[in-house]
Design a protein around this motif. Structure first.
Motif, PDB file in Angstrom:
ATOM      1  N   ARG A   1       0.832  -1.207   0.000  1.00 40.58           N
ATOM      2  CA  ARG A   1       0.000   0.000   0.000  1.00 40.58           C
ATOM      3  C   ARG A   1       0.871   1.263   0.000  1.00 40.58           C
TER       4      ARG A   1
ATOM      5  N   ILE B   1       0.714   4.042  -3.090  1.00 42.71           N
ATOM      6  CA  ILE B   1       0.251   5.417  -2.833  1.00 42.71           C
ATOM      7  C   ILE B   1       1.388   6.431  -2.967  1.00 42.71           C
ATOM      8  N   CYS B   2       2.564   6.076  -2.456  1.00 38.64           N
ATOM      9  CA  CYS B   2       3.674   7.038  -2.437  1.00 38.64           C
ATOM     10  C   CYS B   2       4.519   7.016  -3.712  1.00 38.64           C
TER      11      CYS B   2
ATOM     12  N   ILE C   1       2.115   6.786   4.719  1.00 42.99           N
ATOM     13  CA  ILE C   1       0.942   6.794   3.820  1.00 42.99           C
ATOM     14  C   ILE C   1       0.043   7.979   4.144  1.00 42.99           C
TER      15      ILE C   1
ATOM     16  N   VAL D   1      -1.073  11.019   1.757  1.00 43.92           N
ATOM     17  CA  VAL D   1      -2.496  11.270   1.463  1.00 43.92           C
ATOM     18  C   VAL D   1      -2.875  12.706   1.805  1.00 43.92           C
TER      19      VAL D   1
ATOM     20  N   VAL E   1      -8.018   7.637  -2.440  1.00 46.44           N
ATOM     21  CA  VAL E   1      -6.708   6.984  -2.282  1.00 46.44           C
ATOM     22  C   VAL E   1      -6.643   6.239  -0.958  1.00 46.44           C
TER      23      VAL E   1
ATOM     24  N   THR F   1      -8.365   2.789  -0.451  1.00 47.93           N
ATOM     25  CA  THR F   1      -7.711   1.555  -0.899  1.00 47.93           C
ATOM     26  C   THR F   1      -7.008   0.834   0.251  1.00 47.93           C
ATOM     27  N   CYS F   2      -6.819   1.532   1.371  1.00 45.46           N
ATOM     28  CA  CYS F   2      -6.137   0.935   2.535  1.00 45.46           C
ATOM     29  C   CYS F   2      -7.099   0.370   3.575  1.00 45.46           C
TER      30      CYS F   2
END
Length: 311
Positions: free
Chosen positions: A122, A126-127, A220, A224, A236, A239-240
């Motif tokens: 994840r 994301i990053c 994360i 975000v 975004v 999704t976690c």
């Protein structure tokens, strides 16, 4: 059933839920349903990930590893729990008990490792989304899976040998409906310092996994929050959610049980037993449900198959 013995013992006695013996048949039905849903749910996830090319992505490969560890946990604890509640047969040989605790601890360590890998997944998605597929290639995912599986086998492999070398000559009643390393070693009438020290070391590896998961989510969250659009930010982070739920489902019972044993030693034995059962029963049951509900791709595939069968 003899609690104390002057000679060396080779049979242990597991316990169900004290005071609930008349309801064992109903408890056994509930446990059977939980195991059935857990096994069916995890097998369904494995089936779709294997057969559907749209799910041949890093996130779903890691999800399949989680499903395998959940299946392992379910199948490791299933025999003794059903024997106790369904057939009222609490006896278990020393060798069978040691084998069970090896598999339970091994698959628990595997689940912890998979949750850690999924947090890194994840974090990269994301990053560093542009390099996501180039970083997590199929070959690299295979190597990661094999490396962590080998690590967990080697980590829990000493447990059977350290327990086997001990002598058991007095107490033979365990505290749960399945065998755990810390539970068995307490019954030994010989020196168990090696078991205590190594058990703490294994516990620390689990704490380390949780620490790295927490650090991943700090990074994360930082990424975000740097997104200007609130709608995109929510999309975004959404999704976690499945992974966060899986982490909470796995770690909350373990931490709660550790707190109870450390700070509430005189609390009701039923609370400790129920928390220990939750630790083994709930993650394999809830993880497939959470991922089927939150993952649109898996949900659509499952609903599509159900509609196809109905029509």
């Amino acid at each position: 059933m003899h609690i104390f013995n002057t000679s060396e013992i080779s049979t242990f006695f597991l316990i169900g839920i004290p005071g609930m013996e008349p309801a064992n048949i109903w408890i056994s039905i509930s446990i059977c349903l939980i195991y059935l849903v857990a096994i069916l749910g995890n097998c369904t996830i494995l089936f779709f990930i294997k057969t559907e090319t749209s799910l041949h992505e890093p996130m779903y490969y890691f999800l399949s590893m989680l499903a395998v560890s959940d299946l392992g946990l379910s199948l490791s604890s299933l025999p003794t729990m059903l024997r106790i509640f369904l057939f009222n047969a609490p006896g278990i040989s020393l060798d069978a008990c040691i084998a069970q605790e090896f598999f339970i601890h091994g698959f628990s360590a595997m689940e912890s490792s998979v949750l850690l890998i999924m947090s890194f997944d994840r974090f990269i998605a994301i990053c560093n989304p542009l390099r996501y597929t180039s970083i997590l290639t199929n070959a690299r995912i295979t190597k990661i899976g094999v490396a962590f599986s080998l690590k967990n086998v080697l980590l829990t492999l000493p447990f059977p040998f350290t327990l086997k070398r001990l002598r058991y000559c007095r107490k033979n009643i365990l505290s749960h409906s399945y065998c755990l390393h810390q539970d068995v070693m307490k019954l030994a009438c010989s020196d168990n310092k090696v078991n205590v020290i190594y058990g703490l070391f294994v516990a620390l590896t689990g704490i380390l996994d949780l620490t790295f998961i927490f650090m991943s989510y700090i990074l994360i969250l930082k990424a975000v929050l740097s997104i200007a659009s609130q709608k995109k930010r929510f999309k975004v982070f959404n999704t976690c959610v499945s992974h966060i739920c899986a982490v909470l489902i796995f770690y909350v019972p373990i931490i709660s049980l550790a707190v109870i044993y450390r700070f509430a030693k005189h609390s009701s034995a039923i609370i400790r037993i129920l928390m220990a059962d939750v630790f083994l029963l709930v993650p394999p049951l809830m993880n497939p449900i959470v991922y089927c509900v939150k993952s649109q791709q898996i949900r659509n595939l499952v609903l599509g198959k159900l509609r196809q069968k109905h029509s």
